[in-house]
Scaffold this motif. Structure first.
Motif, PDB file in Angstrom:
ATOM      1  N   SER A  14      15.576  29.468  30.080  1.00  0.00           N
ATOM      2  CA  SER A  14      15.518  28.220  29.546  1.00  0.00           C
ATOM      3  C   SER A  14      14.008  27.654  29.591  1.00  0.00           C
ATOM      4  CB  SER A  14      16.364  27.117  30.175  1.00  0.00           C
ATOM      5  OG  SER A  14      16.174  27.047  31.527  1.00  0.00           O
ATOM      6  N   ASP A  15      13.063  28.453  30.407  1.00  0.00           N
ATOM      7  CA  ASP A  15      11.885  27.791  30.659  1.00  0.00           C
ATOM      8  C   ASP A  15      10.834  28.600  31.018  1.00  0.00           C
ATOM      9  OD1 ASP A  15      11.494  24.496  32.466  1.00  0.00           O
ATOM     10  OD2 ASP A  15      10.251  25.646  30.973  1.00  0.00           O
ATOM     11  N   ASP A  16       9.618  28.319  31.573  1.00  0.00           N
ATOM     12  CA  ASP A  16       8.609  29.018  32.139  1.00  0.00           C
ATOM     13  C   ASP A  16       8.837  29.437  33.190  1.00  0.00           C
ATOM     14  OD1 ASP A  16       6.389  30.164  32.768  1.00  0.00           O
ATOM     15  OD2 ASP A  16       5.069  28.533  32.639  1.00  0.00           O
ATOM     16  N   PRO A  17       9.120  30.530  33.878  1.00  0.00           N
ATOM     17  CA  PRO A  17       9.269  31.010  35.404  1.00  0.00           C
ATOM     18  C   PRO A  17       8.160  30.363  36.154  1.00  0.00           C
ATOM     19  CG  PRO A  17       9.964  32.916  33.958  1.00  0.00           C
ATOM     20  CD  PRO A  17       9.292  31.888  32.991  1.00  0.00           C
ATOM     21  N   GLU A  18       6.938  30.494  35.495  1.00  0.00           N
ATOM     22  CA  GLU A  18       5.898  30.255  36.532  1.00  0.00           C
ATOM     23  C   GLU A  18       5.678  28.615  36.979  1.00  0.00           C
ATOM     24  OE1 GLU A  18       1.856  31.174  35.659  1.00  0.00           O
ATOM     25  OE2 GLU A  18       2.334  33.048  34.720  1.00  0.00           O
TER      26      GLU A  18
END
Length: 375
Positions: free
Chosen positions: A222-226
Motif C-alpha cells: 500500500s505504500d513506499d516501504p522506505e
DNA sequence: TAAACGTGGGG
DNA sequence: TCCCCAAGTTT
C-alpha cells in the motif's frame, strides 16, 4: 488447520533463514542449531554487547581478539580492566567495555560462572537492557523472548505499516514481535528477523522481490516501504573546539594520561588536552598547554561524536624527558613509540597523535620501508 | 522522556 | 561532502 497470519509469516521467515542465514563467528547456524546444539552463552553475550549500535564488520576482529584473549567469562572477570579497555579501544561507546567487565565479574563471582538463563535475570546485569536480555535468552537458552532491535523494528514497521514514530512505537512493535515469536526455535527466529532486516529489508532500497513475506507486507502493498520505520526528527550537532598537546621525548615516547572513569571516553587514555567548549575563548591555543615547551601548531583534526562535532587543534613539542618531568601538570606517563598502538587510545586521540606524528602507529612499517628502500 | 554516549562505512 | 545509520543502555 489454518495458521494465524503471524504464525504463517514466522514459518516463512524461519524457512528463509534455513537457506539464507549469514554464517557468523558467534553463531550456531542451522542445521547444527536444529539438532539442539546451543551456542556458548558467553560468546552470545559478548557478541551482543559488541553489536550494540555497531556493525557486524566492525565487530568481527574485536570478537576474535576477545575470545582468543579471554576464552571464558571467568577469564574476562579476572583480567585487568586496563587490558580490557585496550582491547576495546576503537570500537566506541566505552561504557560498554566498563559494563562488560562488571558483568563478567558478576557472572563469574556471584553466579558461579554461569549466565542467568532468563530475561529477568540477564537484565539485572550491567550493560544488559531489554534487547540484549531477550536476545541472549532466545539465542543461548531457547526462551521464546520477544527480540526487538533496529532490524526487527524495520521489518515489523513495514509488515504492519506502523505510522507512529519511534521510539514511542516500541511497545506496539514488541507486542507484534511477541505474537510472531514461536515456541520452537525462538533463537533462530530472532536471528532470522535480524538477518532479514540486515540483508533484505534494508533501510534503503529493500530487496522486496526476495523477501519471504512480501505477500503479506502492508508497506509494500500500500505504500513506499522506505517510509518505515517512522522516526522522530534528529537534532543538529553543535560544534565544540579544543586543543590537544602531543609531547615527544628524545626516544620518541609520547606523554599520556588517563581520563576519568565515567562520561565521554571514560576510562580511556588521552594526550593532554583542553576542555572542549562551544566557543573559541582563547583557551584553545598553545597558551593552554599543560606545561611550557616550544609548541608547534600541527593543524586541526575534526572528529564527529554522536552529539557534537569536535575541532581539535593539535600541538606538538619535542621535550627532554628529564626537563619535562618537573613541568608536567598532573599524573601521566611516557609511552614508548613501539607500544603506543597497543594503548587504550580512542580513535579521536589516535587521530590527534597521528596529526602530530604521521607515522606514530606504524613504527615497524617505517623501519621496514627504510630497510627495503636500502635493500 | 530526553540526552549522553563512538566510530567507520555507504549511498 | 554530507547525512544516515548499525544487533542499545544508562541516567
Amino acid at each position: 488447520m489454518t495458521n494465524s497470519p503471524a504464525a504463517d509469516q514466522t514459518g516463512k521467515i524461519v524457512a528463509w533463514y534455513d537457506r539464507h542465514h549469514r554464517d557468523l563467528p558467534w553463531r550456531i547456524s542451522p542445521p547444527m542449531a536444529v539438532r539442539g546444539i546451543r551456542p556458548d552463552p558467553y560468546r552470545v553475550w559478548l557478541s551482543e554487547v559488541m553489536l550494540q549500535q555497531t556493525t557486524v564488520q566492525a565487530v568481527k576482529s574485536y570478537f576474535a581478539l576477545f575470545t582468543a584473549k579471554w576464552p571464558t567469562v571467568t577469564d574476562l572477570a579476572e583480567a585487568e580492566t586496563e587490558d580490557v579497555m585496550k582491547a576495546w579501544a576503537g570500537l566506541g561507546y566505552y561504557a560498554r567495555a566498563r559494563n562488560l567487565k562488571k558483568c563478567a565479574e558478576a557472572v563469574a563471582f556471584s553466579h558461579g560462572g554461569r549466565f542467568p538463563d532468563t530475561e529477568e535475570g540477564l537484565k539485572a546485569l550491567p550493560g544488559i537492557g531489554d534487547y540484549t536480555a531477550a536476545a541472549i535468552a532466545a539465542i543461548a537458552f531457547d526462551r521464546p523472548a520477544a527480540v526487538l532491535d533496529g532490524n526487527v523494528e524495520r521489518v515489523i514497521s513495514r509488515l504492519h505499516a506502523v505510522d507512529a514514530p519511534l521510539p514511542g512505537s516500541k511497545p506496539l512493535m514488541r507486542a507484534l514481535v511477541a505474537k510472531m515469536t514461536p515456541g520452537e526455535r525462538p533463537g533462530d527466529f530472532a536471528q532470522a528477523m535480524m538477518d532479514l532486516g540486515a540483508t533484505i529489508c534494508t533501510p534503503r532500497r529493500p530487496a522486496c522481490a526476495l523477501c519471504p513475506v512480501n505477500g503479506s507486507c502492508t508497506a509494500l502493498a500500500s505504500d513506499d516501504p522506505e517510509r518505515f520505520p517512522v522516526k522522530a526528527g534528529k537534532k543538529e550537532k553543535p560544534v565544540r573546539l579544543g586543543a590537544a598537546f602531543v609531547a615527544v621525548d628524545e626516544t620518541g615516547a609520547v606523554f599520556l594520561r588517563k581520563r576519568p572513569g565515567h562520561g565521554l571516553l571514560g576510562g580511556m587514555t588521552e594526550v593532554p588536552n583542553t576542555d572542549w567548549t562551544a566557543r573559541q575563548n582563547g583557551a584553545t591555543g598553545a597558551d593552554a598547554a599543560p606545561f611550557d615547551a616550544a609548541w608547534h601548531d600541527c593543524g586541526t583534526v575534526v572528529h564527529v561524536f554522536t552529539h557534537f562535532e569536535l575541532r581539535l587543534t593539535v600541538f606538538r613539542s619535542r621535550v627532554g624527558r628529564a626537563t619535562a618531568a618537573g613541568h608536567v601538570a598532573g599524573p601521566g606517563w611516557w609511552e614508548p613509540e613501539e607500544s603506543l598502538a597497543g594503548e587504550a587510545l580512542p580513535s579521536v586521540m589516535k587521530k590527534a597523535i597521528a596529526q602530530a606524528i604521521p607515522d606514530a602507529f606504524q613504527p615497524r612499517l617505517r623501519s621496514q620501508a627504510a630497510m627495503q628502500s636500502r635493500g
